[in-house]
Enzyme design. Sequence first.
Site, PDB file in Angstrom:
ATOM      1  N   HIS A  98       2.420   2.532  16.323  1.00  0.00           N
ATOM      2  CA  HIS A  98       2.087   3.601  15.386  1.00  0.00           C
ATOM      3  C   HIS A  98       1.197   4.627  16.073  1.00  0.00           C
ATOM      4  CE1 HIS A  98      -0.704   0.227  14.916  1.00  0.00           C
ATOM      5  NE2 HIS A  98      -1.654   1.133  14.723  1.00  0.00           N
ATOM      6  N   HIS A 100      -1.592   7.467  15.602  1.00  0.00           N
ATOM      7  CA  HIS A 100      -2.619   7.971  14.691  1.00  0.00           C
ATOM      8  C   HIS A 100      -2.732   9.483  14.862  1.00  0.00           C
ATOM      9  CE1 HIS A 100      -4.784   4.096  13.719  1.00  0.00           C
ATOM     10  NE2 HIS A 100      -4.211   3.722  14.851  1.00  0.00           N
TER      11      HIS A 100
HETATM   12  P1  AMP Z   1      -4.482  -0.068  14.798  1.00  0.00           P
HETATM   13  O1  AMP Z   1      -5.869  -0.575  14.945  1.00  0.00           O
HETATM   14  O2  AMP Z   1      -4.139   1.035  15.772  1.00  0.00           O
HETATM   15  O3  AMP Z   1      -3.460  -1.177  14.807  1.00  0.00           O
HETATM   16  O4  AMP Z   1      -4.433   0.644  13.391  1.00  0.00           O
HETATM   17  C1  AMP Z   1      -3.862   0.094  12.265  1.00  0.00           C
HETATM   18  C2  AMP Z   1      -4.129   1.054  11.148  1.00  0.00           C
HETATM   19  O5  AMP Z   1      -3.331   0.692  10.038  1.00  0.00           O
HETATM   20  C3  AMP Z   1      -5.585   1.066  10.669  1.00  0.00           C
HETATM   21  O6  AMP Z   1      -6.116   2.374  10.821  1.00  0.00           O
HETATM   22  C4  AMP Z   1      -5.482   0.639   9.218  1.00  0.00           C
HETATM   23  O7  AMP Z   1      -6.385   1.324   8.397  1.00  0.00           O
HETATM   24  C5  AMP Z   1      -4.045   0.990   8.877  1.00  0.00           C
HETATM   25  N1  AMP Z   1      -3.458   0.211   7.803  1.00  0.00           N
HETATM   26  C6  AMP Z   1      -3.473  -1.123   7.662  1.00  0.00           C
HETATM   27  N2  AMP Z   1      -2.802  -1.483   6.551  1.00  0.00           N
HETATM   28  C7  AMP Z   1      -2.354  -0.338   5.983  1.00  0.00           C
HETATM   29  C8  AMP Z   1      -1.597  -0.030   4.811  1.00  0.00           C
HETATM   30  N3  AMP Z   1      -1.156  -1.000   3.981  1.00  0.00           N
HETATM   31  N4  AMP Z   1      -1.320   1.265   4.548  1.00  0.00           N
HETATM   32  C9  AMP Z   1      -1.760   2.240   5.362  1.00  0.00           C
HETATM   33  N5  AMP Z   1      -2.471   2.008   6.488  1.00  0.00           N
HETATM   34  C10 AMP Z   1      -2.769   0.748   6.792  1.00  0.00           C
END
Ligand code: AMP
Length: 139
Positions: A98, A100
């Site tokens: 993903h 950001h």
């Molecule tokens: P990472 O640390 O790069 O894996 O980021 C994962 C991101 O996913 C974090 O910023 C979380 O806040 C976000 N996240 C986790 N669960 C959800 C969800 N159900 N909907 C939207 N964002 C999410």
Amino acid sequence: MGTIFSQIIDGDIPARIVYENETTIAFLDANPLAPGHTLVIPKEEYERLNDVPDDVATDLYATVHRLVPEVEASVDADASTVAFNNGEAAGQEVPHVHCHIVPRFEGDGGGPIHAVAGDAPDLSDDELDDIAEEIDSRV
Ligand code: AMP
């Protein structure tokens, strides 16, 4: 059983979806670092950037490219930090690649991308040459 992002794609859990096409989808981060913090993902689940096939990578970049100015404009941001946590050691928590998009504002107190790593290494010119040659020989 996919990650939480696959559950979003399947409509099993709610999300604030802001864009979707055949291969990619974007939605607001549930724990935003800034207003408008958006995640862009391929619909197929791949853990890391290098797992994503070329055609999907092209689509993923196209969606990021399309969304960045619109996300910034939507929250009247001055700039954005656009980044992947690529692997657990880099802070990736959800094993579904993903991107950001974090809107940034003058004086928001955040740092540049240079702030994400630990202590900067002290590398000699020879070491830098070796690293550059190693990478070049692999691509
Ligand atoms: P990472 O640390 O790069 O894996 O980021 C994962 C991101 O996913 C974090 O910023 C979380 O806040 C976000 N996240 C986790 N669960 C959800 C969800 N159900 N909907 C939207 N964002 C999410």
